[in-house]
Design an enzyme around this catalytic site. Sequence first.
Site, PDB file in Angstrom:
ATOM      1  N   THR A  61     -21.405  -4.250   5.095  1.00 17.54           N
ATOM      2  CA  THR A  61     -21.408  -3.287   6.203  1.00 17.54           C
ATOM      3  C   THR A  61     -20.085  -2.516   6.212  1.00 17.54           C
ATOM      4  OG1 THR A  61     -22.815  -4.783   7.444  1.00 17.54           O
ATOM      5  CG2 THR A  61     -21.698  -3.056   8.707  1.00 17.54           C
TER       6      THR A  61
ATOM      7  N   GLN B 189      -0.211   5.652  -5.522  1.00 18.42           N
ATOM      8  CA  GLN B 189       1.081   6.185  -5.070  1.00 18.42           C
ATOM      9  C   GLN B 189       1.120   7.714  -5.115  1.00 18.42           C
ATOM     10  OE1 GLN B 189       3.471   4.590  -3.607  1.00 18.42           O
ATOM     11  NE2 GLN B 189       2.882   2.473  -4.038  1.00 18.42           N
TER      12      GLN B 189
ATOM     13  N   HIS C 283      -3.350   2.607   3.164  1.00 19.39           N
ATOM     14  CA  HIS C 283      -2.097   2.211   3.837  1.00 19.39           C
ATOM     15  C   HIS C 283      -0.850   2.832   3.221  1.00 19.39           C
ATOM     16  CE1 HIS C 283      -0.305  -1.099   1.291  1.00 19.39           C
ATOM     17  NE2 HIS C 283      -1.527  -1.143   0.793  1.00 19.39           N
TER      18      HIS C 283
ATOM     19  N   GLY D  40      -6.579  -0.361  -2.478  1.00 19.10           N
ATOM     20  CA  GLY D  40      -6.284   0.058  -3.843  1.00 19.10           C
ATOM     21  C   GLY D  40      -6.637  -1.014  -4.856  1.00 19.10           C
TER      22      GLY D  40
ATOM     23  N   CYS E 281       4.821  -6.937  -3.949  1.00 15.25           N
ATOM     24  CA  CYS E 281       4.156  -8.183  -4.335  1.00 15.25           C
ATOM     25  C   CYS E 281       5.080  -9.058  -5.163  1.00 15.25           C
ATOM     26  CB  CYS E 281       2.890  -7.925  -5.146  1.00 15.25           C
ATOM     27  SG  CYS E 281       2.233  -6.299  -5.013  1.00 15.25           S
TER      28      CYS E 281
HETATM   29  N1  PLP Z   1      -1.741   0.363  -7.254  1.00 13.03           N
HETATM   30  C1  PLP Z   1      -0.493   0.743  -6.941  1.00 13.03           C
HETATM   31  C2  PLP Z   1       0.226   1.695  -7.836  1.00 13.03           C
HETATM   32  C3  PLP Z   1       0.123   0.255  -5.791  1.00 13.03           C
HETATM   33  O1  PLP Z   1       1.366   0.630  -5.501  1.00 13.03           O
HETATM   34  C4  PLP Z   1      -0.599  -0.641  -4.962  1.00 13.03           C
HETATM   35  C5  PLP Z   1       0.040  -1.235  -3.766  1.00 13.03           C
HETATM   36  O2  PLP Z   1       1.238  -1.436  -3.718  1.00 13.03           O
HETATM   37  C6  PLP Z   1      -1.901  -0.996  -5.323  1.00 13.03           C
HETATM   38  C7  PLP Z   1      -2.438  -0.481  -6.482  1.00 13.03           C
HETATM   39  C8  PLP Z   1      -2.727  -1.937  -4.487  1.00 13.03           C
HETATM   40  O3  PLP Z   1      -3.179  -1.265  -3.313  1.00 13.03           O
HETATM   41  P1  PLP Z   1      -3.606  -2.117  -2.021  1.00 13.03           P
HETATM   42  O4  PLP Z   1      -2.348  -2.656  -1.429  1.00 13.03           O
HETATM   43  O5  PLP Z   1      -4.273  -1.112  -1.122  1.00 13.03           O
HETATM   44  O6  PLP Z   1      -4.536  -3.184  -2.457  1.00 13.03           O
END
Ligand code: PLP
Length: 382
Positions: free
Chosen positions: A237, A179, A201, A71, A318
């Site tokens: 790749t 989400q 994921h 993401g 995070c």
């Molecule tokens: N955007 C949102 C709303 C998310 O909740 C997240 C991950 O928690 C991300 C982006 C980032 O995705 P990724 O963990 O696959 O890099």
Amino acid sequence: MNRHYFDHNATTPIAPLVREAMLRAVDEAWANPSSIHQDGQRARQTFEQARSQVAALLGCGPKEIVFTSGGTEADNLAILGAVRADSRPRKHVLTTAIEHPAVLEACAALEREGVAVTYLQPNRDGLIDPDVFCRQLRPETVLASVMHANNETGGIQDIAALAAAAAEAGVLFHSDGVQAAGKLGFSPATAGIGLYSISAHKLNAPKGCGALYVRSGVKLAPLLFGGRQERGRRAGTESVTLAAAFGAAAALVRNDMRPLRDRLEQGILARVPDAHVNGANGPRLPNTANIRFDGISAESLVIALDLRGFAVSTGAACSSGSVEPSHVLLAMGLSPEQARSSVRFSLGLGNTEEQVDLLVEAVTECAARLRKLSPAYSEASP
Ligand code: PLP
């Protein structure tokens, strides 16, 4: 001790069918999909099938899907790629204060390149007012980026209305759908959206894979330089294994989580005094409950629940581990103390009524015990 997982907005366990598809790709589609021999062609076939499955989830054409590492990369490619591909001398981006750091930090990088960025504030329920959004569009606005559903509160924006307003002003619209994808049955292709990010994921597939929907005709400057993979939009790749897992996850049939989520919320609100659902009055993801427990430190509650076998979260994964209150809850008008008292429960495949009832029981007991230890709460209580 049995573990009960209620943190699906942070990440999800890999579903059995996804694991099978992934292992099949490990065994049978390990070759380089750009190779012209039969082994390469087999890998290409598996990869393109995965692309079609992801496209079917979003209701778009397979050529409109660009695979990424997740993401974060999808958000970065959308924002940096779209703005850098625009040759206007003065550029403006319109976004919101409640975006994920994958969007906010990409916008901050653009600001350092001289791009003006406006961060819209939400209302108390975390929603962006379409009229306010329209008023902030400028002639030099290159891109508007508003997330579909918030990772902390589950709040859902009316992105079809926002995208329509952007289209009327001739502005490209991106939405972070990480989400929302798989939970709302939504197609960005039918809503006039130009770019839409998703991540494997969050959908019971492994980490390290994501995708960006790029409406046919939308121009992006690549972030990576190298081979011509992904039609020149993402060099490197391809990971056939991860894409195969993502494809299988995109095709999974998912139960509606709303009855379980409502059971959890109602159970907690009925048994724990001074508990409040953040963003309760707006549309929300059916799997997410963000609850404020006045007088309790969310971190203490998360730890107490963890010791009893329940995985929940103080908000964005995070930002857990840091003592900073959530930027999302602050933007919604909560005080720092209220934000630090808020816990996120997010449900997913595998959660049961029995687990929910055990969780309600555990929250009730832990909250009562923590409040006894909290002088601030007993002083405030009658
Ligand atoms: N955007 C949102 C709303 C998310 O909740 C997240 C991950 O928690 C991300 C982006 C980032 O995705 P990724 O963990 O696959 O890099």
